[in-house]
Design a protein around this motif. Structure first.
Motif, mmCIF file in Angstrom:
data_model
loop_
_atom_site.group_PDB
_atom_site.id
_atom_site.type_symbol
_atom_site.label_atom_id
_atom_site.label_comp_id
_atom_site.label_asym_id
_atom_site.label_seq_id
_atom_site.Cartn_x
_atom_site.Cartn_y
_atom_site.Cartn_z
ATOM 1 N N GLY A 156 0.773 -0.871 -0.399
ATOM 2 C CA GLY A 156 -0.009 -0.044 0.133
ATOM 3 C C GLY A 156 0.866 0.996 0.119
ATOM 4 O O GLY A 156 0.555 2.371 0.189
ATOM 5 N N ILE A 191 -6.112 -3.832 -2.044
ATOM 6 C CA ILE A 191 -4.296 -3.666 -1.674
ATOM 7 C C ILE A 191 -4.640 -4.242 -0.529
ATOM 8 O O ILE A 191 -5.544 -3.839 0.857
ATOM 9 N N ILE A 223 -3.102 3.265 5.023
ATOM 10 C CA ILE A 223 -2.805 2.810 4.029
ATOM 11 C C ILE A 223 -1.579 3.832 3.648
ATOM 12 O O ILE A 223 -1.332 5.315 3.911
ATOM 13 N N GLU A 237 -7.717 7.691 0.949
ATOM 14 C CA GLU A 237 -8.800 6.211 1.255
ATOM 15 C C GLU A 237 -10.198 7.032 0.597
ATOM 16 O O GLU A 237 -11.004 6.464 -0.156
ATOM 17 N N THR A 290 -9.434 -1.890 1.148
ATOM 18 C CA THR A 290 -8.715 -3.009 1.549
ATOM 19 C C THR A 290 -8.243 -3.442 2.158
ATOM 20 O O THR A 290 -9.615 -4.119 2.273
ATOM 21 N N LEU A 333 -5.784 -4.359 5.197
ATOM 22 C CA LEU A 333 -5.098 -3.548 6.228
ATOM 23 C C LEU A 333 -4.500 -4.292 7.338
ATOM 24 O O LEU A 333 -5.596 -4.669 8.224
#
Length: 401
Positions: free
Chosen positions: A161, A190, A197, A210, A220, A222
């Motif tokens: 990211g 991602i 991110i 974002e 995402t 994360l």
């Protein structure tokens, strides 16, 4: 006297330009100071653009430029450096070997994507790191059109990211729609081990990023990494499985392996630690630049990043200083206080920041216009006209933002 430059990327190109400029200013002939640039091809790969479609078009020829400034091009891959004998071992395209002696050496060998030992990564993952990698990805994406529609076909996972991962991911929905049509249920995700991110961008620009991800439809995951990859998808470290036909690796860079042959200190990315003139301390006659070097940009603790913005200016200083030592004129300390970022966000525009604290200057369409100018004009080689080319390489003015 002979100055050898290894590498035809941004740093190598500007090292050659700057060294030739100083030679010209000092009234020294090309026979008195030979400048040679060794690389597999006399071509600049416009690496910052390899996340775009048609990557095979993202190169610029260098041979005419090098000839215009009396820099000799040597075709081949540098495989060995002997710092005791001051020589570089070159393997040519026909597998023939030759030795290049040097009085000064500029190592501008760039960097490579770091590929950890994750099951299936070597066999099933694409990247946008090198030209061949980007071409292989582009061909793969076009090949998806021949497959039956499925969740896996229409899903892309981008591992990483940071800058490269975000640019590849935000460009992907538009690329896939062009290939698969508007009716495809496109999904781009991602995956990053960090909890936020774009960790290097800091908290200020993050809401813009974002919002852009939401706008273009990029999701995402994360706080999770890639545990394994196979032909059908990705398994994350938390156990989640994402069915996908395309995985793009964009997680981390390392200096090219040739730096390991220089008997000197390196950082965790394999970059050679250099002084302010970009010399490698303790290794006579060797300079390192671009992604091969860890160099201080200023006196307050900022160091050059693995980016063409830094490589271009570092190359100009390294070439100048290597030539300066041979010509008996003072070297000049590398410095690069100005720093900007321009992050492409696909159909959501772009994000332009200034300073090491990433102060937002432009967003959206205005930043996108700036990004396109950077990508299509600023980072390309100067014209192959001697006076224009040499004037472009004054170290203090290169990438002076």
């Amino acid at each position: 006297m002979r100055l050898v430059i290894i590498g035809a990327g941004f740093a190598g190109m500007y090292a050659a330009l700057s060294a030739a400029r100083l030679r010209d200013l000092q009234g020294v002939s090309p026979d008195e100071l030979e400048i040679e640039l060794a690389a597999p091809q006399p071509t600049l790969v416009v690496r910052p653009r390899l996340y775009e479609p048609r990557p095979e078009t993202l190169t610029a020829p260098l041979l005419e430029l090098l000839e215009a400034i009396d820099v000799r091009y040597v075709q081949g891959t540098a495989e060995t450096v002997d710092t005791r004998l001051n020589s570089v071992g070159i393997v040519t395209g026909g597998s023939e070997r030759r030795t290049l002696p040097y009085d000064r050496l500029v190592l501008a060998t760039g960097s490579r994507l770091f590929r950890p030992d994750i099951p299936g990564l070597a066999e099933h993952v694409f990247s946008v790191d090198q030209l061949d990698d980007a071409v292989a990805l582009d061909r793969h994406l076009h090949g998806l059109a021949s497959r039956p529609a499925s969740a896996a076909r229409d899903t892309v996972v981008v591992a990483g990211g940071g800058f490269t991962g975000i640019e590849a991911a935000t460009e992907m929905p538009a690329r896939l729609r062009t290939i698969l049509g508007d009716k495809a249920a496109i999904r781009v995700v991602i995956v990053d081990r960090n909890d936020a991110i774009a960790p290097d961008m800091g908290a200020g620009p993050r809401p813009v990023i974002e919002n852009a991800l939401r706008k273009v439809g990029v999701g995402t995951r994360l706080g999770a990494g890639v545990a394994a990859v196979d032909a059908g998808g990705v398994t994350l470290t938390g156990g989640e499985r994402i069915e996908c036909a395309t995985v793009i690796w964009a997680a981390g860079m390392r200096a090219a392996p040739l730096t390991q042959q220089i008997p000197a200190e390196r950082d965790n990315s394999g970059r050679l630690l250099v002084d302010r003139a970009l010399r490698v301390p303790g290794v006579g006659g060797v300079f390192a630049t671009g992604d091969a070097a860890k160099a201080a940009c200023d006196d307050v603790g900022n160091y050059a990043l693995m980016s063409c913005q830094h490589a271009t200016r570092m190359g100009a200083f390294a070439g100048h200083n290597a030539a300066a030592e041979l010509l008996g004129v003072p070297t000049i300390p590398y410095h690069q206080e100005a720093y900007v970022t321009c992050l492409d966000l696909g159909d959501a525009g772009a994000l332009f920041t200034r300073g090491w604290d990433r102060q937002i200057e432009f967003v959206g369409a205005e930043a996108k216009k700036m990004k396109q100018e950077i990508n299509t004009v600023w980072i390309y080689p100067p014209r192959a006209q001697r006076d224009v080319a040499l004037a472009s390489a004054e170290p203090e003015r290169v990438t002076d933002l």
